[in-house]
Design a protein around this motif. Structure first.
Motif, PDB file in Angstrom:
ATOM      1  N   GLY A  87       0.727  -3.661   5.188  1.00 57.21           N
ATOM      2  CA  GLY A  87      -0.208  -3.834   4.072  1.00 57.21           C
ATOM      3  C   GLY A  87      -1.418  -4.640   4.495  1.00 57.21           C
ATOM      4  O   GLY A  87      -2.549  -4.340   4.106  1.00 57.21           O
ATOM      5  N   LYS A  88      -1.192  -5.669   5.312  1.00 55.86           N
ATOM      6  CA  LYS A  88      -2.300  -6.483   5.821  1.00 55.86           C
ATOM      7  C   LYS A  88      -3.216  -5.654   6.704  1.00 55.86           C
ATOM      8  O   LYS A  88      -4.449  -5.746   6.610  1.00 55.86           O
ATOM      9  CB  LYS A  88      -1.743  -7.670   6.601  1.00 55.86           C
ATOM     10  N   LEU A  89      -2.612  -4.837   7.565  1.00 54.43           N
ATOM     11  CA  LEU A  89      -3.412  -3.990   8.454  1.00 54.43           C
ATOM     12  C   LEU A  89      -4.211  -2.975   7.648  1.00 54.43           C
ATOM     13  O   LEU A  89      -5.384  -2.711   7.948  1.00 54.43           O
ATOM     14  CB  LEU A  89      -2.496  -3.273   9.442  1.00 54.43           C
ATOM     15  N   ALA A  90      -3.586  -2.400   6.614  1.00 54.00           N
ATOM     16  CA  ALA A  90      -4.294  -1.441   5.761  1.00 54.00           C
ATOM     17  C   ALA A  90      -5.500  -2.105   5.101  1.00 54.00           C
ATOM     18  O   ALA A  90      -6.563  -1.506   4.972  1.00 54.00           O
ATOM     19  CB  ALA A  90      -3.346  -0.882   4.701  1.00 54.00           C
ATOM     20  N   LYS A  91      -5.333  -3.355   4.692  1.00 56.45           N
ATOM     21  CA  LYS A  91      -6.450  -4.071   4.059  1.00 56.45           C
ATOM     22  C   LYS A  91      -7.577  -4.313   5.057  1.00 56.45           C
ATOM     23  O   LYS A  91      -8.760  -4.196   4.720  1.00 56.45           O
ATOM     24  CB  LYS A  91      -5.954  -5.397   3.494  1.00 56.45           C
ATOM     25  N   GLN A  92      -7.227  -4.641   6.304  1.00 58.49           N
ATOM     26  CA  GLN A  92      -8.253  -4.858   7.330  1.00 58.49           C
ATOM     27  C   GLN A  92      -9.041  -3.572   7.591  1.00 58.49           C
ATOM     28  O   GLN A  92     -10.273  -3.601   7.723  1.00 58.49           O
ATOM     29  CB  GLN A  92      -7.594  -5.339   8.622  1.00 58.49           C
ATOM     30  N   ARG A 130       0.911   5.433   2.725  1.00 59.29           N
ATOM     31  CA  ARG A 130       1.944   6.437   2.484  1.00 59.29           C
ATOM     32  C   ARG A 130       3.275   5.974   3.081  1.00 59.29           C
ATOM     33  O   ARG A 130       4.340   6.137   2.474  1.00 59.29           O
ATOM     34  CB  ARG A 130       1.530   7.774   3.102  1.00 59.29           C
ATOM     35  N   THR A 131       3.197   5.403   4.287  1.00 65.09           N
ATOM     36  CA  THR A 131       4.406   4.904   4.931  1.00 65.09           C
ATOM     37  C   THR A 131       5.019   3.770   4.120  1.00 65.09           C
ATOM     38  O   THR A 131       6.235   3.701   3.933  1.00 65.09           O
ATOM     39  CB  THR A 131       4.080   4.410   6.352  1.00 65.09           C
ATOM     40  N   ILE A 132       4.171   2.869   3.633  1.00 66.54           N
ATOM     41  CA  ILE A 132       4.651   1.744   2.837  1.00 66.54           C
ATOM     42  C   ILE A 132       5.278   2.231   1.531  1.00 66.54           C
ATOM     43  O   ILE A 132       6.349   1.764   1.123  1.00 66.54           O
ATOM     44  CB  ILE A 132       3.492   0.769   2.549  1.00 66.54           C
ATOM     45  N   LYS A 133       4.629   3.182   0.901  1.00 70.69           N
ATOM     46  CA  LYS A 133       5.145   3.713  -0.364  1.00 70.69           C
ATOM     47  C   LYS A 133       6.516   4.350  -0.164  1.00 70.69           C
ATOM     48  O   LYS A 133       7.434   4.150  -0.966  1.00 70.69           O
ATOM     49  CB  LYS A 133       4.163   4.731  -0.939  1.00 70.69           C
ATOM     50  N   GLN A 134       6.644   5.124   0.909  1.00 69.74           N
ATOM     51  CA  GLN A 134       7.912   5.783   1.196  1.00 69.74           C
ATOM     52  C   GLN A 134       9.003   4.755   1.485  1.00 69.74           C
ATOM     53  O   GLN A 134      10.143   4.880   1.027  1.00 69.74           O
ATOM     54  CB  GLN A 134       7.760   6.726   2.385  1.00 69.74           C
ATOM     55  N   ALA A 172       1.476 -13.841  10.644  1.00 71.78           N
ATOM     56  CA  ALA A 172       2.198 -14.446   9.511  1.00 71.78           C
ATOM     57  C   ALA A 172       2.601 -13.386   8.509  1.00 71.78           C
ATOM     58  O   ALA A 172       1.858 -12.454   8.223  1.00 71.78           O
ATOM     59  CB  ALA A 172       1.308 -15.493   8.841  1.00 71.78           C
ATOM     60  N   GLU A 173       3.797 -13.549   7.968  1.00 69.24           N
ATOM     61  CA  GLU A 173       4.281 -12.621   6.950  1.00 69.24           C
ATOM     62  C   GLU A 173       3.538 -12.893   5.644  1.00 69.24           C
ATOM     63  O   GLU A 173       3.494 -14.023   5.165  1.00 69.24           O
ATOM     64  CB  GLU A 173       5.791 -12.816   6.741  1.00 69.24           C
ATOM     65  N   ALA A 174       2.939 -11.848   5.057  1.00 72.44           N
ATOM     66  CA  ALA A 174       2.261 -12.008   3.770  1.00 72.44           C
ATOM     67  C   ALA A 174       3.311 -12.108   2.676  1.00 72.44           C
ATOM     68  O   ALA A 174       4.418 -11.626   2.807  1.00 72.44           O
ATOM     69  CB  ALA A 174       1.339 -10.812   3.507  1.00 72.44           C
ATOM     70  N   SER A 175       2.950 -12.755   1.582  1.00 67.81           N
ATOM     71  CA  SER A 175       3.869 -12.889   0.453  1.00 67.81           C
ATOM     72  C   SER A 175       4.007 -11.553  -0.257  1.00 67.81           C
ATOM     73  O   SER A 175       3.223 -10.631  -0.053  1.00 67.81           O
ATOM     74  CB  SER A 175       3.333 -13.934  -0.534  1.00 67.81           C
ATOM     75  N   SER A 176       5.033 -11.461  -1.105  1.00 65.02           N
ATOM     76  CA  SER A 176       5.250 -10.224  -1.855  1.00 65.02           C
ATOM     77  C   SER A 176       4.050  -9.896  -2.724  1.00 65.02           C
ATOM     78  O   SER A 176       3.654  -8.742  -2.857  1.00 65.02           O
ATOM     79  CB  SER A 176       6.504 -10.366  -2.720  1.00 65.02           C
ATOM     80  N   ALA A 177       3.456 -10.937  -3.314  1.00 68.26           N
ATOM     81  CA  ALA A 177       2.285 -10.710  -4.163  1.00 68.26           C
ATOM     82  C   ALA A 177       1.129 -10.151  -3.356  1.00 68.26           C
ATOM     83  O   ALA A 177       0.414  -9.255  -3.806  1.00 68.26           O
ATOM     84  CB  ALA A 177       1.866 -12.022  -4.838  1.00 68.26           C
ATOM     85  N   ASP A 178       0.926 -10.657  -2.139  1.00 69.10           N
ATOM     86  CA  ASP A 178      -0.154 -10.153  -1.285  1.00 69.10           C
ATOM     87  C   ASP A 178       0.082  -8.693  -0.919  1.00 69.10           C
ATOM     88  O   ASP A 178      -0.845  -7.884  -0.891  1.00 69.10           O
ATOM     89  CB  ASP A 178      -0.255 -10.979   0.002  1.00 69.10           C
ATOM     90  N   ALA A 179       1.348  -8.363  -0.627  1.00 68.53           N
ATOM     91  CA  ALA A 179       1.665  -6.984  -0.265  1.00 68.53           C
ATOM     92  C   ALA A 179       1.377  -6.042  -1.424  1.00 68.53           C
ATOM     93  O   ALA A 179       0.839  -4.949  -1.242  1.00 68.53           O
ATOM     94  CB  ALA A 179       3.139  -6.880   0.146  1.00 68.53           C
ATOM     95  N   GLN A 180       1.703  -6.466  -2.637  1.00 71.86           N
ATOM     96  CA  GLN A 180       1.443  -5.635  -3.808  1.00 71.86           C
ATOM     97  C   GLN A 180      -0.052  -5.470  -4.032  1.00 71.86           C
ATOM     98  O   GLN A 180      -0.534  -4.387  -4.383  1.00 71.86           O
ATOM     99  CB  GLN A 180       2.091  -6.259  -5.040  1.00 71.86           C
ATOM    100  N   GLU A 181      -0.807  -6.548  -3.809  1.00 67.14           N
ATOM    101  CA  GLU A 181      -2.264  -6.472  -3.979  1.00 67.14           C
ATOM    102  C   GLU A 181      -2.876  -5.526  -2.948  1.00 67.14           C
ATOM    103  O   GLU A 181      -3.741  -4.709  -3.266  1.00 67.14           O
ATOM    104  CB  GLU A 181      -2.871  -7.865  -3.829  1.00 67.14           C
ATOM    105  N   ASN A 182      -2.412  -5.627  -1.703  1.00 63.10           N
ATOM    106  CA  ASN A 182      -2.912  -4.730  -0.662  1.00 63.10           C
ATOM    107  C   ASN A 182      -2.595  -3.278  -0.995  1.00 63.10           C
ATOM    108  O   ASN A 182      -3.409  -2.378  -0.773  1.00 63.10           O
ATOM    109  CB  ASN A 182      -2.283  -5.094   0.685  1.00 63.10           C
ATOM    110  N   PHE A 183      -1.393  -3.058  -1.523  1.00 65.09           N
ATOM    111  CA  PHE A 183      -0.974  -1.705  -1.876  1.00 65.09           C
ATOM    112  C   PHE A 183      -1.875  -1.135  -2.964  1.00 65.09           C
ATOM    113  O   PHE A 183      -2.323   0.008  -2.893  1.00 65.09           O
ATOM    114  CB  PHE A 183       0.489  -1.742  -2.354  1.00 65.09           C
TER     115      PHE A 183
END
Length: 285
Positions: free
Chosen positions: A152-157, A194-198, A239-250
């Motif tokens: 998710g972090k990479l997708a945001k970058q 798509r990979t993250i969603k799956q 660093a591992e992003a928090s669950s909230a960050d992952a949801q925001e990136n998604f």
């Protein structure tokens, strides 16, 4: 390394003053722009907000020149999208034009203060976008993004790199090299999401998403060395992003996917218009 513009500080001897001014400018940007954004149609507001977030992020890094050009592109985008709304949503068009006028007025004193720092800004913006894309590409090709959070972090970058390339369109059409990098950043973001969603649907750890062919490195401008890519970060440094960050990136990547679909629809419509025009010309011969 890419060229860095001089800082906005009037006194080069005061680093603390430089930080203070950047924070003040950033707060002013955010407060005014977000307030004026409220009256925009939802679809346009969502698009503008992504660019606004990118501008504020670059301000936090001290890149006021980059933030200035992103903000200027926001005004251009508002005017362009407003024209598209004019036929079926006159109020939306008026809101978009009012937003653009307000933002340009807000940026006028910033332009005057930056002065010579904006000289060669178009080239600097393009190099900055390329550098951002290549930094993400290094992490991607290194196989370092192996979890939902890191992907998710990479997708945001990559999304940020895409937004920077879009911003460069205010200087004219992108050349082939930049267009390829822009397409790569957008396509790779979609693949990752798509990979993250799956993986979320299956409740498993995602395997690295298939990597699209990377564009060739950008040729160095005449008389200047090419930007040197930064070394790939060590796995332990990610660093591992928090669950909230992952949801925001998604959520942000899904919005990017929607924008990509709209762009494809617009391109298809333009192609149909061109075909119709060619048929008309051919019939008249």
């Amino acid at each position: 390394m890419i060229r860095r513009p001089p800082r906005s500080t009037l006194s080069s001897s005061s680093a603390a003053s430089d930080v203070y001014k950047r924070q003040g400018i950033n707060a002013e940007y955010g407060t005014r722009t977000q307030a004026n954004m409220e009256g925009l149609p939802t679809s346009l507001r969502n698009s503008i907000k992504r660019f606004d977030d990118a501008a504020n992020a670059t301000m936090e890094c001290g890149e006021e020149v980059v933030a200035y050009y992103i903000k200027m592109y926001m005004a251009t985008l508002a005017i362009s999208k407003g024209r598209e709304l004019a036929a079926h949503d006159p109020a939306g068009n008026q809101a978009a034009r009012a937003f653009a006028a307000s933002l340009i007025g807000e940026l006028t004193p910033v332009k005057e203060r930056l002065g010579d720092q904006l000289e060669g800004g178009d080239q600097y913006m393009k190099e900055y976008a390329v550098n951002m894309c290549e930094l993400a590409e290094i992490e991607d090709l290194g196989g370092l993004a192996t979890t939902v959070a890191t992907q998710g972090k990479l997708a945001k970058q990559l999304q940020e790199a895409h937004l920077l390339f879009e911003t460069c369109k205010q200087f004219g059409d992108l050349d082939q090299e930049l267009s390829e990098k822009n397409q790569y950043a957008m396509t790779r973001t979609i693949e990752l999401m798509r990979t993250i969603k799956q993986a979320k649907a299956e409740g498993s750890v995602p395997a690295p998403a298939p990597i699209s062919p990377a564009p060739a490195p950008m040729a160095a401008p005449q008389g200047r060395p090419a930007p040197a890519p930064a070394p790939a970060p060590a796995p332990a440094a990610i660093a591992e992003a928090s669950s909230a960050d992952a949801q925001e990136n998604f959520a942000e990547a899904l919005e990017l996917l929607e924008d990509g679909a709209i762009s494809l629809q617009e391109a298809a419509a333009d192609i149909l218009k061109a075909v119709a025009l060619l048929k008309t010309l051919n019939a008249g011969q």
